[in-house]
Design a protein around this motif. Sequence first.
Motif, PDB file in Angstrom:
ATOM      1  N   CYS A 249       0.826  -1.214   0.000  1.00 63.70           N
ATOM      2  CA  CYS A 249       0.000   0.000   0.000  1.00 63.70           C
ATOM      3  C   CYS A 249       0.861   1.264   0.000  1.00 63.70           C
ATOM      4  O   CYS A 249       0.407   2.320  -0.452  1.00 63.70           O
ATOM      5  CB  CYS A 249      -0.962   0.009   1.190  1.00 63.70           C
ATOM      6  N   GLU A 250       2.107   1.173   0.475  1.00 64.57           N
ATOM      7  CA  GLU A 250       3.032   2.308   0.412  1.00 64.57           C
ATOM      8  C   GLU A 250       3.606   2.471  -0.994  1.00 64.57           C
ATOM      9  O   GLU A 250       4.065   3.554  -1.371  1.00 64.57           O
ATOM     10  CB  GLU A 250       4.175   2.120   1.410  1.00 64.57           C
ATOM     11  N   ALA A 251       3.586   1.397  -1.749  1.00 61.91           N
ATOM     12  CA  ALA A 251       4.200   1.385  -3.076  1.00 61.91           C
ATOM     13  C   ALA A 251       3.219   1.640  -4.212  1.00 61.91           C
ATOM     14  O   ALA A 251       3.615   2.108  -5.291  1.00 61.91           O
ATOM     15  CB  ALA A 251       4.872   0.024  -3.303  1.00 61.91           C
ATOM     16  N   HIS A 252       1.949   1.357  -3.981  1.00 64.02           N
ATOM     17  CA  HIS A 252       0.980   1.307  -5.081  1.00 64.02           C
ATOM     18  C   HIS A 252       0.919   2.592  -5.892  1.00 64.02           C
ATOM     19  O   HIS A 252       0.884   2.576  -7.128  1.00 64.02           O
ATOM     20  CB  HIS A 252      -0.411   0.978  -4.526  1.00 64.02           C
TER      21      HIS A 252
ATOM     22  N   ASN B  63      10.698  -0.143 -14.295  1.00 65.27           N
ATOM     23  CA  ASN B  63      10.500   0.531 -15.572  1.00 65.27           C
ATOM     24  C   ASN B  63      11.871   0.981 -16.045  1.00 65.27           C
ATOM     25  O   ASN B  63      12.467   1.898 -15.478  1.00 65.27           O
ATOM     26  CB  ASN B  63       9.557   1.735 -15.417  1.00 65.27           C
ATOM     27  N   GLU B  64      12.372   0.302 -17.070  1.00 68.06           N
ATOM     28  CA  GLU B  64      13.731   0.588 -17.537  1.00 68.06           C
ATOM     29  C   GLU B  64      13.850   2.001 -18.083  1.00 68.06           C
ATOM     30  O   GLU B  64      14.854   2.688 -17.836  1.00 68.06           O
ATOM     31  CB  GLU B  64      14.130  -0.421 -18.614  1.00 68.06           C
ATOM     32  N   LYS B  65      12.833   2.471 -18.793  1.00 64.73           N
ATOM     33  CA  LYS B  65      12.880   3.820 -19.360  1.00 64.73           C
ATOM     34  C   LYS B  65      12.951   4.871 -18.259  1.00 64.73           C
ATOM     35  O   LYS B  65      13.726   5.836 -18.354  1.00 64.73           O
ATOM     36  CB  LYS B  65      11.661   4.057 -20.240  1.00 64.73           C
ATOM     37  N   GLU B  66      12.143   4.723 -17.235  1.00 64.00           N
ATOM     38  CA  GLU B  66      12.130   5.679 -16.127  1.00 64.00           C
ATOM     39  C   GLU B  66      13.303   5.472 -15.174  1.00 64.00           C
ATOM     40  O   GLU B  66      13.583   6.327 -14.327  1.00 64.00           O
ATOM     41  CB  GLU B  66      10.821   5.553 -15.338  1.00 64.00           C
TER      42      GLU B  66
ATOM     43  N   PHE C 185       4.766   5.713 -12.102  1.00 62.70           N
ATOM     44  CA  PHE C 185       5.931   5.442 -12.953  1.00 62.70           C
ATOM     45  C   PHE C 185       5.686   4.301 -13.942  1.00 62.70           C
ATOM     46  O   PHE C 185       6.603   3.899 -14.650  1.00 62.70           O
ATOM     47  CB  PHE C 185       7.148   5.112 -12.089  1.00 62.70           C
ATOM     48  N   HIS C 186       4.455   3.769 -13.968  1.00 63.61           N
ATOM     49  CA  HIS C 186       4.094   2.674 -14.885  1.00 63.61           C
ATOM     50  C   HIS C 186       5.059   1.498 -14.721  1.00 63.61           C
ATOM     51  O   HIS C 186       5.613   0.971 -15.694  1.00 63.61           O
ATOM     52  CB  HIS C 186       4.093   3.164 -16.337  1.00 63.61           C
ATOM     53  N   LEU C 187       5.239   1.091 -13.496  1.00 64.02           N
ATOM     54  CA  LEU C 187       6.155  -0.007 -13.201  1.00 64.02           C
ATOM     55  C   LEU C 187       5.490  -1.347 -13.482  1.00 64.02           C
ATOM     56  O   LEU C 187       4.312  -1.555 -13.180  1.00 64.02           O
ATOM     57  CB  LEU C 187       6.602   0.051 -11.731  1.00 64.02           C
ATOM     58  N   LYS C 188       6.265  -2.262 -14.031  1.00 66.56           N
ATOM     59  CA  LYS C 188       5.765  -3.598 -14.324  1.00 66.56           C
ATOM     60  C   LYS C 188       6.440  -4.611 -13.395  1.00 66.56           C
ATOM     61  O   LYS C 188       7.630  -4.486 -13.095  1.00 66.56           O
ATOM     62  CB  LYS C 188       6.051  -3.971 -15.784  1.00 66.56           C
TER      63      LYS C 188
END
Length: 275
Positions: free
Chosen positions: A10-13, A35-38, A19-22
Amino acid sequence: MVYIFTAMYCEAHAFIDFFHLKKDTSQTRFQVFYNEKEQILLTVTGTGMLAASVAVSSICTAYGAKGEDFLVNLGCAAGRGEKNQIFLCHKISDTTTNQTFYPDVLYRHPFLETEIMTVAKPLKKVKKNEGNILYDMEASAVYQAGIYFFGTHQMSFLKAVSDSGTDLSHVTPKEVEQIFCLNMESIVDYIKRLQKAGRAQKRVEPDGNLFGKLCRDLHCSKAMADTLFFYLRYCVLADIDVFSVVSELYKTHRLPCKDKREGKVCFEELKRRLL
């Protein structure tokens, strides 16, 4: 790259969404989002010192943390400060070992600074006379594991006041997520400042393009090159715009120099302009 560590999902969501993290499915021991781009890698460690220490060590080893990377520990803490307020911790005290650690605070930021105490179990109550001192269960472990991979100037500890230690059961995951949504702009701005500093530092490292070009154009001896390196690194850490200063020397044809003698004179001028 910025390595973000949180204890709970919940701290990370909010940051995963922003950052559109996968999710990195190759990591099975911890929830890792990337996210490699970010150039953002976020890990949910789980609560407690042991989990935090193992996660930091494991992830930094697996991904190969570098000199231009940063570690950011994000999370909630108990305290008497204003609820939902973000603090940057300049002092970390481990109540189990009585050790104290001091992350360097070198970059501009909008946060209040304070001390955080890391405890082995959830705090029952924050004392009334302790001001803005915070309490969590991970910071000292993150620091002690992180110091094997990062310098003290590469680690930041951002904590939000979620409770005073007495009403912890009333803090829901949704409320925790909302705290970071409310502070998203200031935290993201800070992370982007770190990334900018990391890119600049990479350019002034011994194998960086700026350092190498200046060494050639100043006709640096070994002693001059060593001094130049420390000046450039200091400027990056102090947020001094070394690139504008150097660019001006090229525009006015002070650089490149003809020989070592001219290089020494120009180097002294460069130092004066930087400091």
